[in-house]
Design a protein around this motif. Structure first.
Motif, PDB file in Angstrom:
ATOM      1  N   ALA A  22       1.058  -1.363  -0.306  1.00  0.00           N
ATOM      2  CA  ALA A  22       0.365  -0.271  -0.530  1.00  0.00           C
ATOM      3  C   ALA A  22       0.717   0.817  -0.518  1.00  0.00           C
ATOM      4  N   GLN A  23       2.339   0.744   0.722  1.00  0.00           N
ATOM      5  CA  GLN A  23       2.396   2.161   0.783  1.00  0.00           C
ATOM      6  C   GLN A  23       4.103   2.533  -0.410  1.00  0.00           C
ATOM      7  N   SER A  24       3.600   1.446  -1.363  1.00  0.00           N
ATOM      8  CA  SER A  24       4.174   1.553  -2.844  1.00  0.00           C
ATOM      9  C   SER A  24       3.541   2.207  -3.687  1.00  0.00           C
ATOM     10  N   MET A  25       2.317   1.524  -3.343  1.00  0.00           N
ATOM     11  CA  MET A  25       1.604   1.981  -4.060  1.00  0.00           C
ATOM     12  C   MET A  25       1.135   3.976  -4.500  1.00  0.00           C
ATOM     13  N   MET A  26       1.146   3.607  -2.564  1.00  0.00           N
ATOM     14  CA  MET A  26       0.281   4.917  -2.339  1.00  0.00           C
ATOM     15  C   MET A  26       2.176   6.410  -3.073  1.00  0.00           C
ATOM     16  N   LEU A  27       2.940   5.877  -3.126  1.00  0.00           N
ATOM     17  CA  LEU A  27       4.150   6.990  -3.462  1.00  0.00           C
ATOM     18  C   LEU A  27       3.902   7.330  -4.755  1.00  0.00           C
ATOM     19  N   GLN A  28       3.747   6.199  -5.257  1.00  0.00           N
ATOM     20  CA  GLN A  28       3.490   5.686  -6.906  1.00  0.00           C
ATOM     21  C   GLN A  28       3.256   7.247  -6.913  1.00  0.00           C
ATOM     22  N   PRO A  86      -5.640  11.598  -4.496  1.00  0.00           N
ATOM     23  CA  PRO A  86      -5.501  10.333  -5.475  1.00  0.00           C
ATOM     24  C   PRO A  86      -6.843   9.413  -4.511  1.00  0.00           C
ATOM     25  N   HIS A  87      -7.589   8.475  -5.173  1.00  0.00           N
ATOM     26  CA  HIS A  87      -8.512   6.911  -4.346  1.00  0.00           C
ATOM     27  C   HIS A  87      -7.367   6.840  -2.943  1.00  0.00           C
ATOM     28  N   SER A  88      -5.990   6.764  -3.542  1.00  0.00           N
ATOM     29  CA  SER A  88      -5.463   5.362  -2.524  1.00  0.00           C
ATOM     30  C   SER A  88      -5.244   6.381  -1.099  1.00  0.00           C
ATOM     31  N   VAL A  89      -5.127   7.773  -1.230  1.00  0.00           N
ATOM     32  CA  VAL A  89      -4.475   8.619  -0.078  1.00  0.00           C
ATOM     33  C   VAL A  89      -6.647   9.450   1.007  1.00  0.00           C
ATOM     34  N   MET A  90      -7.630   8.899  -0.737  1.00  0.00           N
ATOM     35  CA  MET A  90      -8.492   9.764   0.174  1.00  0.00           C
ATOM     36  C   MET A  90      -9.659   8.352   1.448  1.00  0.00           C
ATOM     37  N   ALA A  91      -8.414   6.790   0.423  1.00  0.00           N
ATOM     38  CA  ALA A  91      -9.157   5.856   1.577  1.00  0.00           C
ATOM     39  C   ALA A  91      -9.087   5.667   2.942  1.00  0.00           C
ATOM     40  N   ARG A 101     -17.479  15.680   6.511  1.00  0.00           N
ATOM     41  CA  ARG A 101     -16.998  16.370   5.132  1.00  0.00           C
ATOM     42  C   ARG A 101     -15.247  15.299   4.228  1.00  0.00           C
ATOM     43  N   PRO A 102     -15.187  15.604   2.913  1.00  0.00           N
ATOM     44  CA  PRO A 102     -14.223  14.747   2.312  1.00  0.00           C
ATOM     45  C   PRO A 102     -12.679  16.084   2.388  1.00  0.00           C
ATOM     46  N   PRO A 103     -12.200  15.828   2.320  1.00  0.00           N
ATOM     47  CA  PRO A 103     -10.543  16.617   2.362  1.00  0.00           C
ATOM     48  C   PRO A 103     -10.347  17.441   1.692  1.00  0.00           C
ATOM     49  N   GLU A 104     -10.051  18.772   1.735  1.00  0.00           N
ATOM     50  CA  GLU A 104     -10.124  20.056   0.786  1.00  0.00           C
ATOM     51  C   GLU A 104      -9.121  20.019   0.355  1.00  0.00           C
ATOM     52  N   CYS A 105      -7.294  19.366   0.943  1.00  0.00           N
ATOM     53  CA  CYS A 105      -5.967  19.412   0.651  1.00  0.00           C
ATOM     54  C   CYS A 105      -5.417  18.512   1.042  1.00  0.00           C
ATOM     55  N   CYS A 106      -4.942  17.881   0.089  1.00  0.00           N
ATOM     56  CA  CYS A 106      -3.728  17.039   1.212  1.00  0.00           C
ATOM     57  C   CYS A 106      -2.639  17.557   0.273  1.00  0.00           C
ATOM     58  N   LEU A 107      -1.926  18.369   1.464  1.00  0.00           N
ATOM     59  CA  LEU A 107      -0.088  18.568   1.434  1.00  0.00           C
ATOM     60  C   LEU A 107       1.023  17.948   1.341  1.00  0.00           C
ATOM     61  N   GLY A 193      14.296   9.793   1.921  1.00  0.00           N
ATOM     62  CA  GLY A 193      13.428  11.317   1.821  1.00  0.00           C
ATOM     63  C   GLY A 193      12.849  10.873   2.791  1.00  0.00           C
ATOM     64  N   ARG A 194      12.139  12.326   3.199  1.00  0.00           N
ATOM     65  CA  ARG A 194      10.308  11.485   3.775  1.00  0.00           C
ATOM     66  C   ARG A 194       9.377  12.230   3.213  1.00  0.00           C
ATOM     67  N   VAL A 195       8.129  11.666   2.863  1.00  0.00           N
ATOM     68  CA  VAL A 195       7.149  12.872   2.319  1.00  0.00           C
ATOM     69  C   VAL A 195       6.064  11.462   3.461  1.00  0.00           C
ATOM     70  N   ASN A 196       5.323  13.588   4.184  1.00  0.00           N
ATOM     71  CA  ASN A 196       4.707  13.202   4.892  1.00  0.00           C
ATOM     72  C   ASN A 196       2.999  14.019   3.646  1.00  0.00           C
ATOM     73  N   LEU A 197       1.819  13.311   3.859  1.00  0.00           N
ATOM     74  CA  LEU A 197       0.189  13.727   3.224  1.00  0.00           C
ATOM     75  C   LEU A 197      -0.079  14.466   4.323  1.00  0.00           C
ATOM     76  N   THR A 198      -0.479  15.202   4.198  1.00  0.00           N
ATOM     77  CA  THR A 198      -1.534  16.170   5.863  1.00  0.00           C
ATOM     78  C   THR A 198      -2.920  15.909   4.876  1.00  0.00           C
TER      79      THR A 198
END
Ligand code: MD3
Ligand code: FE
Length: 206
Positions: A22-28, A86-91, A101-107, A193-198
Motif C-alpha cells: 500500500a505504501q508503494s502504490m501510494m508513493l506512485q 488520489p483514491h488511495s489517500v482518500m481511502a 466532510r471530505p478533505p479539500e487539501c492533501c498537502l 527522504g521522507r514524504v508526509n501527506l496531510t
C-alpha cells in the motif's frame, strides 16, 4: 489493520496502518501528483526558504510567500489547479477521520535528510472540528507534539513509513513539528527522504 491506536496528547497514532504494498502504490500516486504540481520550497513571510519541499492535491494547496501563508486553488509556479487527491489517500481519510466532510487539501511534504519543520500550529483552516490526518512514507521522522500555546513540555515519537496520525479534538490545535529525519531508515524510496501527506478540510462548515 492495527487493532487500536497509540494515543499521544490526544493524537491517535496508527502504527503500520499501510503495509509495504500500500505504501508503494501510494508513493506512485504521489509521484503522479508532483509530476503535475512540482515540489517547491515555500518562502516564509520572513523571507526564509523552508527546508521542506511542498506540493498539494485537491481543491486547495497551502502556499507561502512574502505576502504570507494561505490556501490557494492554483499552484504558485504553474498557475494551474492542483491534481485530484488520489483514491488511495482518500481511502485513509474515509477509514480513520471519523468526519462527514471530505478533505479539500492533501498537502505533500518532502523531507531530504537535512529538512525539518519547526514547531507550529495548523490554523489556516476554517473548520477546526475536522481533524488533520497525516500519512508518513519513507524514512523515519522525529515528531514532536506540545501544547496549545508555544513552549512547555513536549513529547516525541518516531513516525515510520505506513504510520497514520489523526489529529482531532484536543490535539487539533496543538503545536507540533518534525525535529529530524533518520537517513537510511527506509528502503521505500531509492534515493531516500521522507514524504508526509496531510489531509485537511479548509472551508467553513455549511
Ligand atoms: C498536530 N507536518 O504539514 S504530520 C504540517 O510530518 C505538518 O510533515 C508534519 O505539521 C510532517 O503541517 C507533521 C503530523 C501532524 C499533522 C497535522 C497536525 C500533526 C499535527 C495538526 C495539528 C496538530
Ligand atoms: Fe502542521
Amino acid at each position: 489493520m492495527g487493532a487500536s491506536p497509540l494515543i499521544l496528547r490526544g493524537a491517535s497514532i496508527w502504527q503500520g496502518w499501510l503495509d509495504r504494498d500500500a505504501q508503494s502504490m501510494m508513493l506512485q500516486d504521489i509521484r503522479d501528483v508532483v509530476r503535475k504540481a512540482p515540489l517547491l520550497r515555500p518562502i516564509t513571510p520572513r523571507g526564509q526558504a523552508m527546508s521542506v519541499r511542498m506540493s498539494a492535491a485537491g481543491r486547495f494547496g497551502w502556499v507561502s510567500d512574502s505576502g504570507g501563508y494561505r490556501y490557494s486553488e492554483q499552484h504558485p509556479q504553474t498557475g494551474t489547479p492542483w491534481p485530484e487527491i488520489p483514491h488511495s489517500v482518500m481511502a485513509v481519510w474515509t477509514a480513520l477521520s471519523g468526519y462527514h466532510r471530505p478533505p479539500e487539501c492533501c498537502l505533500v511534504n518532502f523531507y531530504d535528510s537535512q529538512a525539518r519543520m519547526g514547531m507550529h500550529q495548523d490554523r489556516d483552516e476554517q473548520d477546526f472540528d475536522a481533524p488533520v490526518v497525516s500519512i508518513s512514507l519513507g524514512e523515519k521522522g522525529l515528531f514532536r507534539i506540545g501544547n496549545h500555546t508555544r513552549g512547555g513540555k513536549t513529547d516525541s515519537l518516531w513516525l515510520s513509513s505506513g504510520d497514520v496520525v489523526v489529529m482531532g479534538g484536543d490535539a487539533r490545535l496543538r503545536y507540533h513539528g518534525i525535529d529530524r529525519i533518520q537517513p537510511g531508515s527506509s528502503t521505500l524510496m531509492p534515493n531516500g527522504g521522507r514524504v508526509n501527506l496531510t489531509l485537511r478540510v479548509v472551508t467553513p462548515p455549511a
